[in-house]
Motif scaffolding. Structure first.
Motif, PDB file in Angstrom:
ATOM      1  N   GLY A 141       0.761  -8.897  -8.931  1.00  0.00           N
ATOM      2  CA  GLY A 141       0.166  -9.786  -9.845  1.00  0.00           C
ATOM      3  C   GLY A 141       0.798 -11.322  -9.205  1.00  0.00           C
ATOM      4  N   GLU A 142       2.010 -11.277  -8.792  1.00  0.00           N
ATOM      5  CA  GLU A 142       2.340 -12.595  -8.251  1.00  0.00           C
ATOM      6  C   GLU A 142       1.611 -12.899  -6.881  1.00  0.00           C
ATOM      7  OE1 GLU A 142       5.195 -14.563  -9.337  1.00  0.00           O
ATOM      8  OE2 GLU A 142       4.812 -13.820 -11.134  1.00  0.00           O
ATOM      9  N   GLU A 143       1.608 -11.821  -6.068  1.00  0.00           N
ATOM     10  CA  GLU A 143       1.102 -11.926  -4.866  1.00  0.00           C
ATOM     11  C   GLU A 143      -0.432 -12.554  -4.894  1.00  0.00           C
ATOM     12  OE1 GLU A 143       2.311 -12.063  -1.833  1.00  0.00           O
ATOM     13  OE2 GLU A 143       4.380 -11.319  -2.495  1.00  0.00           O
TER      14      GLU A 143
ATOM     15  N   PRO B 240     -11.658  -3.845   2.775  1.00  0.00           N
ATOM     16  CA  PRO B 240     -11.603  -2.734   2.008  1.00  0.00           C
ATOM     17  C   PRO B 240     -10.628  -2.507   0.996  1.00  0.00           C
ATOM     18  CG  PRO B 240     -10.469  -2.284   4.096  1.00  0.00           C
ATOM     19  CD  PRO B 240     -10.889  -3.795   3.938  1.00  0.00           C
ATOM     20  N   VAL B 241     -11.322  -1.831  -0.064  1.00  0.00           N
ATOM     21  CA  VAL B 241     -10.349  -1.507  -1.177  1.00  0.00           C
ATOM     22  C   VAL B 241      -9.532  -0.381  -1.222  1.00  0.00           C
ATOM     23  CG1 VAL B 241     -11.736  -3.057  -2.580  1.00  0.00           C
ATOM     24  CG2 VAL B 241     -12.279  -0.760  -2.544  1.00  0.00           C
TER      25      VAL B 241
ATOM     26  N   ILE C  74       0.746  -1.238   0.021  1.00  0.00           N
ATOM     27  CA  ILE C  74       0.130  -0.100   0.028  1.00  0.00           C
ATOM     28  C   ILE C  74       0.873   1.194   0.162  1.00  0.00           C
ATOM     29  CG2 ILE C  74      -1.815   1.368   1.328  1.00  0.00           C
ATOM     30  CD1 ILE C  74      -2.809  -1.163   2.119  1.00  0.00           C
ATOM     31  N   GLU C  75       2.062   1.263   0.932  1.00  0.00           N
ATOM     32  CA  GLU C  75       2.746   2.401   0.969  1.00  0.00           C
ATOM     33  C   GLU C  75       3.608   2.443  -0.257  1.00  0.00           C
ATOM     34  OE1 GLU C  75       6.646   3.811   3.619  1.00  0.00           O
ATOM     35  OE2 GLU C  75       5.324   2.306   4.320  1.00  0.00           O
ATOM     36  N   ALA C  76       4.044   1.455  -0.950  1.00  0.00           N
ATOM     37  CA  ALA C  76       4.657   1.577  -2.192  1.00  0.00           C
ATOM     38  C   ALA C  76       3.887   2.165  -3.313  1.00  0.00           C
ATOM     39  CB  ALA C  76       5.201   0.058  -2.587  1.00  0.00           C
ATOM     40  N   ALA C  77       2.643   1.774  -3.223  1.00  0.00           N
ATOM     41  CA  ALA C  77       1.640   2.177  -4.489  1.00  0.00           C
ATOM     42  C   ALA C  77       1.379   3.506  -4.342  1.00  0.00           C
ATOM     43  CB  ALA C  77       0.353   1.384  -4.363  1.00  0.00           C
ATOM     44  N   GLN C  78       1.319   4.138  -2.900  1.00  0.00           N
ATOM     45  CA  GLN C  78       1.001   5.284  -2.510  1.00  0.00           C
ATOM     46  C   GLN C  78       2.431   6.395  -3.068  1.00  0.00           C
ATOM     47  OE1 GLN C  78       0.140   5.267   1.537  1.00  0.00           O
ATOM     48  NE2 GLN C  78      -2.024   5.000   1.204  1.00  0.00           N
ATOM     49  N   GLN C  79       3.442   5.662  -2.804  1.00  0.00           N
ATOM     50  CA  GLN C  79       4.778   6.544  -3.335  1.00  0.00           C
ATOM     51  C   GLN C  79       4.698   6.783  -4.611  1.00  0.00           C
ATOM     52  OE1 GLN C  79       6.533   8.219  -1.195  1.00  0.00           O
ATOM     53  NE2 GLN C  79       5.324   7.584   0.585  1.00  0.00           N
TER      54      GLN C  79
ATOM     55  N   SER D 246      -3.680  -5.785   1.613  1.00  0.00           N
ATOM     56  CA  SER D 246      -2.411  -5.255   1.158  1.00  0.00           C
ATOM     57  C   SER D 246      -2.502  -5.009  -0.238  1.00  0.00           C
ATOM     58  CB  SER D 246      -1.193  -5.814   1.792  1.00  0.00           C
ATOM     59  OG  SER D 246      -0.173  -5.004   1.198  1.00  0.00           O
ATOM     60  N   VAL D 247      -2.588  -6.483  -0.728  1.00  0.00           N
ATOM     61  CA  VAL D 247      -2.462  -6.484  -2.247  1.00  0.00           C
ATOM     62  C   VAL D 247      -3.700  -5.803  -2.840  1.00  0.00           C
ATOM     63  CG1 VAL D 247      -2.674  -8.129  -4.037  1.00  0.00           C
ATOM     64  CG2 VAL D 247      -1.315  -8.724  -2.292  1.00  0.00           C
TER      65      VAL D 247
END
Length: 738
Positions: free
Chosen positions: A138-140, A270-271, A92-97, A185-186
């Protein structure tokens, strides 16, 4: 006086002159000061303004550069933090960054007039990192939800569906426990990157194709779960179904079971990240998936489940309340799991609108059944007699709870009223259909019509109207389908034409009273006069008659064609001519006897006799016309013509065999003159062929004898001239024919 005034004025004038001198001095000083200001201060001010403007532009440029550098720093920081978060699997943090970096890049690209070559490289780097992130996600995701599907080459069928499995991961790894549930998270990371709907759409398609739709379509499939240490496997097992179609209650339970498993292990997350005040996020994965698949799922449930559960009989409508309740409970369960939002869906509306669907389905089933009967074989027949009755439905007394109250006239008559009824009564068979054979399919068709009308008496007003007009549609469909579908056979086969004639008359016979029988048991709208079938009667009678008359024309044509080979019955002393005429007569008789057998016990006796009489009359009329047209008939010709006519007279009545019992046919064979208009004409012709001149004159009897009743004077004279030589006796005989 003047000197005094002057002495007084002089000091004032002197002081005024002094003031003027002083004012002039001050004015020159002011001019000098103004010139100094304009020359020195203005020059210094212009220099200061120019310096200020330059400083301002430098400040703006420095500010812009600073903001660019700040955004570049933010971009760089975001990518660094993204890499750190990705290594720690804080998706989540990575996506936000990544989104922060994308926002910074967009801001940089929006700066017009300040373009950097580095921006293109930064955009490429951002795209690479985004794809890298999506790859890891996608792997996760593939670890969390694993599909095991049948080979793609196989068609989706009951056997291949049995091999479909869905593996759901239940436990996060130790490294992931700190970051929270891996599913959340994913999925939240997918949502931040805007790729969640794409992933969910693919998942929803697979879920519908390999799990949900098969559960609806195949009653033997039963879902179950197999729990292992870190995975839950959703599988199918086969159970022998009680019915060809699953009941809605069973299907709803199966679908609910599958969705509950998905909700428990995959979809109850939650999404998007929760807000800072730690309130629950409203949008869940289940809600998004429900929006994507519900429309297709509900359509499948309606078409493959609820449609099959619609009752086919109005007496079973009350039992359908269970289906409505189970549909309501099914939707409540889905709303509880957040698969559904809002008000009542199309699924529940369909279930609640059962009366309309019952009427539509009943009407459709009735029309389909009727069409199947119409396209079945016509030659499978049953015998109808005046004693035989269609199994009429037993209707309740119209006085008990019906829409239109009927008054019993017997209660209105005074006891002392005289009975005016005639003692002589009509036969009970007066209005009955005569004995004949009709298609078994038509008898079943009438039973279907009566049963459907009986169904209307226990239905709602709307359903009653639909069913009533469906019955009318049955007969209108018969009028259009049967003559077209069986056209070739009706034209070629005399027996089928006769059966079709009987079928039409049979239907018309029942249509006369069908509406009246049900009139007071139908809805009030129909009771006002619309409940009738009488308007269809003329069309059916015409349909039957036209088909049979067309067959009669074919048979007449064949008779005339055969008689055309008789060489006009001339020169009978020639063996070839006599043989040809004899053969033609034999062929006509054979044709009539064959028709007599084909129509025997099929047509009503009166129709049979009229038809055979008409065809025999055609043959006799043609023979009479041909012989009467001969100009020369020798004695030998006359004898041979007589022998040919004798064959017709002797064997002609034998074609009248309307009944299988030979002894009962004699009556109709003796009544040949009644049905064959030219019978007596033919017999008079035979008399002429064997008679002398005097006998012919006696038969004429001055225009009052039997010969005059059948032939005109011109025809008799023509025959006399052909049969007898020109003598005084012939001339005398001709003189008497007038």
């Amino acid at each position: 006086m003047i000197t005094k005034k002057y002495s007084e004025f002089l000091p004032g004038m002197q002081s005024a002159e002094e003031l003027v001198v002083r004012v002039d001095g001050l004015s020159r000083s002011i001019d000098l000061l103004r010139a100094g200001v304009e020359n020195e201060v203005q020059r210094d001010l212009n220099v200061a303004v120019a310096e200020f403007t330059e400083l301002k532009q430098q400040l703006e440029q420095d500010t812009l550069v600073l903001s660019i550098l700040k955004k570049l720093q933010e971009f760089d920081t975001a990518l660094k933090e993204y890499n750190t978060a990705l290594l720690e699997k804080k998706y989540i943090e990575a996506a936000q960054q990544l989104e922060k970096a994308r926002s910074s890049l967009k801001m940089l690209e929006s700066r017009k007039g300040f373009e950097l070559k580095i921006l293109k490289a930064l955009g490429t780097e951002l795209t690479v990192q985004t794809q890298n992130m999506l790859y890891h996600l996608g792997e996760e995701w593939q670890k969390l939800a694993v599909w095991k599907l049948p080979p793609s080459k196989e068609t989706i069928g009951p056997e291949s569906v049995m091999h479909s499995e869905l593996h759901l991961c239940t436990l996060p790894s130790k490294e992931e426990e700190i970051a929270g549930p891996p599913v959340a998270s994913v999925l939240q990371a997918f949502a931040v990157l805007g790729e969640l709907r794409t992933k969910l759409k693919t998942f929803g398609k697979l879920l519908l194709k390999y799990i949900l739709k098969p559960l609806i379509s195949y009653p033997f499939l039963q879902p179950f779960i197999e729990e292992q240490s870190d995975v839950v496997i959703l599988k199918f097992k086969s159970e022998k179904p009680d019915l060809d179609h699953s009941s809605p209650v069973e299907v709803f339970d199966k679908i609910k079971f599958v969705l509950e498993v998905l909700h428990k292990y995959l979809l109850n997350v939650p999404v998007e990240q929760c807000v800072e005040d730690k309130k629950e996020c409203r949008v869940t994965l289940a809600e998004l998936l429900g929006d994507m698949i519900w429309e297709e799922l509900s359509d499948c449930l309606i078409q493959n489940c609820l449609v099959n559960s619609i009752p086919t009989n109005s007496s079973k409508l009350e039992q359908y309340i269970e289906v409505i309740k189970s549909t309501e409970e099914f939707e409540k369960a889905l709303k509880k799991m957040q698969f559904l939002n809002g008000d009542t869906t199309d699924l529940l509306k369909y279930a609640r609108n059962v009366n309309s669907h019952f009427a539509n389905k009943k009407c459709q089933d009735v029309i389909v059944a009727a069409r199947n009967l119409m396209t079945s074989e016509i030659h499978n027949t049953v015998k109808i007699t005046p004693d035989s009755c269609v199994t009429l439905p037993k209707l309740p007394d119209p006085g008990s709870g019906d829409n239109v109250k009927m008054q019993k006239t017997s209660k209105l008559l005074p006891n002392e009223m005289v009975n005016l009824e005639n003692d002589s009564k009509l036969s009970q068979y007066t209005f009955s259909l005569p004995t004949c054979r009709i298609s078994a399919s038509v008898e079943k068709l009438m039973e279907l019509a009566y049963q459907t009308l009986l169904e209307t008496t226990a239905s709602t007003d709307q359903c009653c109207i639909q069913l009533f007009y469906s019955v009318r549609n049955i007969f209108q469909l018969f009028y259009d389908v049967v003559p077209t579908y069986h056209k070739e056979n009706l034209q070629k086969l005399p027996q089928l034409a006769a059966i079709h004639h009987n079928n039409c008359m049979y239907i018309a016979h029942h249509l006369l009273t069908m509406g009246h029988q049900f009139r007071y048991r139908l809805t009030s709208i129909l009771c006002d006069g619309a409940a009738t079938f009488v308007d269809l009667v003329p069309g059916f009678r015409r349909l039957g008659m036209e088909c049979f008359l067309a067959q009669m024309r074919v048979q007449k044509g064949e008779i005339l064609e055969r008689l055309s080979s008789a060489r006009n019955f001339s020169n009978m002393d020639d063996e070839e001519n006599y043989s040809a005429a004899n053969k033609a007569i034999r062929q006509v008789l054979h044709q009539l006897k064959r028709l007599g057998k084909v129509w025997q016990d099929v047509l009503p006796v009166n129709v049979y006799c009229k038809a055979m009489g008409t065809l025999l009359n055609t043959a006799l009329s043609e023979i009479v016309t041909r012989i009467a047209a001969l100009e020369d008939i020798s004695a030998e010709d006359a004898d041979r013509l007589y022998s040919l006519c004798k064959i017709m007279v002797e064997e002609g009545p034998q074609v009248f065999t309307p009944l299988p019992e030979e002894d009962k046919n004699k009556k109709y064979q003796e009544e040949v003159p009644v049905y064959v208009q030219k019978w007596m004409t033919f017999k008079e012709l035979m008399i002429i062929l064997q008679a002398n001149l005097q006998e012919i004159v006696d038969q004429w009897a001055d225009g009052k004898g039997p010969l005059a009743a059948e032939f005109s004077p011109a025809e008799v004279k023509s025959l006399i001239r052909a049969l007898f030589q020109n003598t005084e006796r012939r001339a005398a005989a001709l003189a008497k024919i007038k």
